[in-house]
Every structure is written in C-alpha cells, then in structure tokens.
Design an enzyme around this catalytic site. Structure first.
Site, PDB file in Angstrom:
ATOM      1  N   CYS A 127       3.701   8.399   1.050  1.00  0.00           N
ATOM      2  CA  CYS A 127       4.232   7.439   2.005  1.00  0.00           C
ATOM      3  C   CYS A 127       4.462   6.128   1.246  1.00  0.00           C
ATOM      4  O   CYS A 127       3.514   5.498   0.775  1.00  0.00           O
ATOM      5  CB  CYS A 127       3.225   7.280   3.136  1.00  0.00           C
ATOM      6  SG  CYS A 127       3.746   6.120   4.389  1.00  0.00           S
ATOM      7  N   CYS A 139      -0.824   5.682   9.962  1.00  0.00           N
ATOM      8  CA  CYS A 139       0.412   4.977  10.346  1.00  0.00           C
ATOM      9  C   CYS A 139       0.088   3.639  10.987  1.00  0.00           C
ATOM     10  O   CYS A 139      -0.742   3.556  11.887  1.00  0.00           O
ATOM     11  CB  CYS A 139       1.183   5.762  11.405  1.00  0.00           C
ATOM     12  SG  CYS A 139       1.634   7.390  10.914  1.00  0.00           S
ATOM     13  N   CYS A 169       2.022  -2.607  15.550  1.00  0.00           N
ATOM     14  CA  CYS A 169       1.948  -2.302  14.115  1.00  0.00           C
ATOM     15  C   CYS A 169       1.233  -3.426  13.369  1.00  0.00           C
ATOM     16  O   CYS A 169       1.591  -4.598  13.511  1.00  0.00           O
ATOM     17  CB  CYS A 169       3.363  -2.119  13.559  1.00  0.00           C
ATOM     18  SG  CYS A 169       3.372  -1.769  11.796  1.00  0.00           S
ATOM     19  N   CYS A 197       6.693  -7.068   6.691  1.00  0.00           N
ATOM     20  CA  CYS A 197       7.831  -6.578   7.473  1.00  0.00           C
ATOM     21  C   CYS A 197       8.371  -7.724   8.306  1.00  0.00           C
ATOM     22  O   CYS A 197       7.603  -8.534   8.836  1.00  0.00           O
ATOM     23  CB  CYS A 197       7.398  -5.428   8.390  1.00  0.00           C
ATOM     24  SG  CYS A 197       8.790  -4.606   9.200  1.00  0.00           S
ATOM     25  N   CYS A 233       7.210  -5.279  15.636  1.00  0.00           N
ATOM     26  CA  CYS A 233       6.774  -4.236  16.565  1.00  0.00           C
ATOM     27  C   CYS A 233       5.336  -4.564  16.980  1.00  0.00           C
ATOM     28  O   CYS A 233       4.479  -4.826  16.129  1.00  0.00           O
ATOM     29  CB  CYS A 233       6.874  -2.858  15.914  1.00  0.00           C
ATOM     30  SG  CYS A 233       8.557  -2.501  15.348  1.00  0.00           S
ATOM     31  N   GLU A 250       0.829  -1.190   0.000  1.00  0.00           N
ATOM     32  CA  GLU A 250       0.000   0.000   0.000  1.00  0.00           C
ATOM     33  C   GLU A 250       0.874   1.255   0.000  1.00  0.00           C
ATOM     34  O   GLU A 250       1.944   1.285   0.595  1.00  0.00           O
ATOM     35  CB  GLU A 250      -0.938  -0.025   1.216  1.00  0.00           C
ATOM     36  CG  GLU A 250      -1.846  -1.250   1.154  1.00  0.00           C
ATOM     37  CD  GLU A 250      -2.907  -1.329   2.242  1.00  0.00           C
ATOM     38  OE1 GLU A 250      -3.845  -2.113   2.068  1.00  0.00           O
ATOM     39  OE2 GLU A 250      -2.806  -0.628   3.253  1.00  0.00           O
TER      40      GLU A 250
HETATM   41  N1  SAH Z   1       9.727   0.255   9.575  1.00  0.00           N
HETATM   42  C1  SAH Z   1       9.910   1.676   9.551  1.00  0.00           C
HETATM   43  C2  SAH Z   1       8.933   2.440   8.680  1.00  0.00           C
HETATM   44  C3  SAH Z   1       7.458   2.080   8.676  1.00  0.00           C
HETATM   45  S1  SAH Z   1       6.361   2.511   9.974  1.00  0.00           S
HETATM   46  C4  SAH Z   1       9.942   2.213  10.960  1.00  0.00           C
HETATM   47  O1  SAH Z   1       9.770   1.447  11.884  1.00  0.00           O
HETATM   48  O2  SAH Z   1      10.188   3.398  11.133  1.00  0.00           O
HETATM   49  C5  SAH Z   1       5.979   4.189  10.025  1.00  0.00           C
HETATM   50  C6  SAH Z   1       5.718   4.681  11.465  1.00  0.00           C
HETATM   51  O3  SAH Z   1       4.401   4.318  11.936  1.00  0.00           O
HETATM   52  C7  SAH Z   1       6.690   4.094  12.464  1.00  0.00           C
HETATM   53  O4  SAH Z   1       7.116   5.074  13.362  1.00  0.00           O
HETATM   54  C8  SAH Z   1       5.837   3.067  13.166  1.00  0.00           C
HETATM   55  O5  SAH Z   1       6.392   2.715  14.395  1.00  0.00           O
HETATM   56  C9  SAH Z   1       4.515   3.787  13.251  1.00  0.00           C
HETATM   57  N2  SAH Z   1       3.385   2.898  13.563  1.00  0.00           N
HETATM   58  C10 SAH Z   1       3.293   1.580  13.341  1.00  0.00           C
HETATM   59  N3  SAH Z   1       2.097   1.119  13.782  1.00  0.00           N
HETATM   60  C11 SAH Z   1       1.424   2.160  14.260  1.00  0.00           C
HETATM   61  C12 SAH Z   1       0.119   2.322  14.799  1.00  0.00           C
HETATM   62  N4  SAH Z   1      -0.728   1.291  14.927  1.00  0.00           N
HETATM   63  N5  SAH Z   1      -0.278   3.563  15.180  1.00  0.00           N
HETATM   64  C13 SAH Z   1       0.563   4.607  15.023  1.00  0.00           C
HETATM   65  N6  SAH Z   1       1.805   4.516  14.489  1.00  0.00           N
HETATM   66  C14 SAH Z   1       2.240   3.314  14.120  1.00  0.00           C
END
Ligand code: SAH
Length: 366
Positions: free
Chosen positions: A114, A344, A128, A121, A125, A101
């Site tokens: 974006c 995000c 996420c 991935c 985390c 996406e």
């Molecule tokens: N893998 C990379 C880039 C992708 S994520 C990274 O970790 O930076 C883009 C951002 O969204 C990251 O800061 C991630 O931690 C955040 N993110 C992931 N899941 C989220 C959620 N459910 N709510 C808000 N931010 C989130």
C-alpha cells in the site's frame, strides 16, 4: 543504495525519477543511445544494482559519466513495525522533516504493498486520519517508486510484492504525472513487470483526472464512494461538492469500458448510524445500476479524536447481503495491521502541514 541521510543534498540526477520514456529522453538529451534506458532499468529494478561500476554492459566512459552526474537514491526507511498478523508498516523519511507510511500486507498467494502518493492529503474526508494531518506536498517519482524499491529490498526474495495499491497517504490523482510515471515503472517488463490488474489506483473521485488516466495508463480503479447520495457524500467526502455523484458515475462507466478489469471497485467505509442502513444499501444499488461494480465494505478503523464508530458485525453482514442479493459482488475488507495503526485511514506519517487544516480539527478549537 545510498540513503538521503548519507548524502548532503545532491545536485546529481536521481535515476529513480524517470520512467522508461523519461529515461530515454534523458539519455538522448545527453547524446547517448535511447536503449541505455532499458539497460539501466534492468540493472536498477531487476538486478538491484545501484553501483554504476557493476553495470558491466555499459562502456567505461558512460559508467564514469553516470557516476559523476547521476545517483540511484530511494528514501530511507526510518522505522519498521510488524503486526501480529504479519502486516508491516514502514515509516519513510522524506525531505524537510516529512514522513510518509507504506504498508505491506502478506496473504497466502500474494503480497500487497500500500503506497503513499503525497505527504498528507489536501482533501478533508471526515473519517480519515491522514486528512487531519493536513498537506505538505506531492511525492516525486523516486519517492513513490522508492517505496516499492525499498520494501522489496527489505523483504528479500522470500516475500515477493505481487500487487500494489495506491491507497496510502494522499490522493494519487492530485499528483497525476508522478503517480503515472511510478505506476509505469511498476508495470514495465524491464522493471517490476506487474500486470495492470495488479496495480490499483484508489481515488476519492477526481473526475477529470479519471478521464485522463484512462487515456494514458491502464490500471485497475477503486473509487472511495462511502455514501449513496450527494447530501451525505458532500459531508463525508467533501470533494463531492466539486464532482458530484452524477459526474462520478459517468466517469466510472467510461473507465470500466477501457480499464483492465472491466469493473470499478467501490470502497465503502461502514460508519455506524451514518451510512449503514438498509435504505442506504438500496440507494447504493440504485446509484450503481449502470456501472459494472464490485463493492468492498471497509470496517471503519478508529483513530484518536474520531467521533465515528464502526458499524456492528451483524449490520455489516446484513448490508452485504442486501447488495449481494441485488447481484453486486460485495466483499468485506479484512482489517489488517490495526495493532500497529497500519489499517486503512490510520496512516499519519509526519506532515509539516501547509494547509493549516489540522487547526480546524484540533479538539481544543472545535
Ligand atoms: N485518497 C485516496 C487513497 C487513500 S485512502 C482515496 O480516497 O481513495 C484508502 C482508503 O481507505 C479509502 O477508501 C479511504 O476512504 C479509506 N479510509 C480512510 N480512512 C478510513 C478509516 N478510518 N477507516 C477505514 N477506511 C478508511
């Protein structure tokens, strides 16, 4: 533009897979002059031409050769969703049934794309939703730059993409070479000519890759921090167990010395009762005391099956004020596109998982 679905898998070389140096090397290998690379890049990215016959400053014989051996092929946009705030999400078809996406966020004076870097991935985390999809593979250069190429074509002249953030699906620094080549194209004056301040790589903190990046590609850096202590970060961002905060902070300090913005942006997702106390804010101030930092607080975006809740509005404001009073520039990220699951951490695509991680998260198994 030829889309994957129109072509049986092609043996031809996709010219979207090369940055300028790569394309020069390709032409030299083919016995052509290296300056052909800049001519081609201008046609592709600035004129939007994908038909070699229209590339009138190339000789007829070269055009014929290109037609026979090369192709200009971006991945296909399968689906477009437009949110009430104008945010657009595109589902993009990759090979073997995978989908990623890409999100476009229009604002008053800029338009931010974006971009995804991997199918799924490999990191885990806990907050996420991309992580829950598991991991299939790295995107190649044409699939990364192709997101910008196709998005700008779809938006047309009226809406320019002025900024790119590598914050879609995947960990960009675990697909280092392809992401760097794609970012080179974004910043190349013969392609999109975006300034290095307008191209941002977001990482969960792959320390050796951050060090390498500072040597080869001068883009803005955002680090997904989310916790002020190793104990909490080990849990939320498990890659921290490999690259703990002391090493991450040192890498950030070094990057800030050479990076285009002279500061690092730290992303911090606000999770109720987990990382949002005044004590956490104070620990964060202490952690960042030697790093030129800006903090971007991200309200947690929920997704099906997630146990976390977003911190309340007043708690987020209080957290911001504590950081602000300590002299750290702190912003609260406006949630965009959440009515189409484009915010995000809500990007899921369709991932033919090879890590089998999704099994661990399956509600029936946990
Ligand atoms: N893998 C990379 C880039 C992708 S994520 C990274 O970790 O930076 C883009 C951002 O969204 C990251 O800061 C991630 O931690 C955040 N993110 C992931 N899941 C989220 C959620 N459910 N709510 C808000 N931010 C989130």
């Amino acid at each position: 533009m030829k889309f994957v679905s129109e072509l049986v898998k092609s043996e031809k070389t996709n010219l979207l897979d090369f940055d300028r140096d790569g394309l020069k090397a390709f032409f030299v290998e083919m016995g052509e002059k290296p300056f052909r690379a800049t001519q081609l890049l201008k046609w592709i990215y600035q004129e939007g031409v994908d038909d070699f016959d229209q590339m009138t400053n190339l000789s007829k014989s070269l055009r014929a050769w290109l037609k026979q051996h090369c192709i200009i092929q971006a991945p296909e946009i399968l689906l477009e969703k437009i949110a009430s705030d104008g945010t657009r999400k595109w589902v993009i078809q990759m090979s073997c049934g995978n989908r990623v996406e890409t999100v476009f966020i229009p604002e008053q004076n800029r338009g931010t794309l974006c971009v995804s870097s991997q199918v799924g991935c490999a990191l885990a985390c806990t907050f996420c939703s991309t992580a829950r999809q598991g991991f299939n593979r790295n995107l190649n250069v044409s699939e990364i730059i192709g997101q910008l190429y196709s998005a700008q074509k779809r938006l047309g002249e009226k809406q320019r993409i002025t900024n790119v953030v590598m914050m879609g699906m995947g960990e960009p620094l675990l697909n280092f070479d392809n992401v760097v080549a794609a970012m080179n194209l974004m910043m190349d004056d013969f392609c999109y000519g975006l300034s290095k301040r307008r191209v941002t790589v977001s990482t969960s903190g792959i320390v050796p890759a951050m060090q390498r990046l500072s040597q080869v590609c001068d883009v803005s850096m955002a680090v997904s921090l989310h916790a002020p202590t190793d104990t909490l970060r080990d849990e939320l961002v498990p890659i921290n167990q490999k690259y703990p905060l002391s090493e991450l902070m040192a890498a950030c300090q070094d990057y800030a010395k050479t990076g285009p913005r002279k500061h690092i942006t730290f992303e911090y997702v606000m999770l109720a009762g987990i990382n949002d106390s005044i004590g956490d804010a104070k620990a964060l101030i202490k952690l960042l005391r030697h790093v030129p930092a800006k903090i971007n607080l991200i309200p947690f975006n929920p997704f099906p099956g997630s146990d976390y809740r977003c911190s309340t509005g007043p708690i987020i404001l209080k957290f911001r004020d504590v950081l602000h009073n300590a002299g750290i520039v702190t912003t609260i990220r406006k949630t965009r596109g959440d009515d189409i699951d484009a915010a995000c951490g809500q990007l899921v695509g369709q991932v033919k998982d090879k890590s089998r991680r999704h099994l661990k998260f399956h509600p029936a198994l946990s």
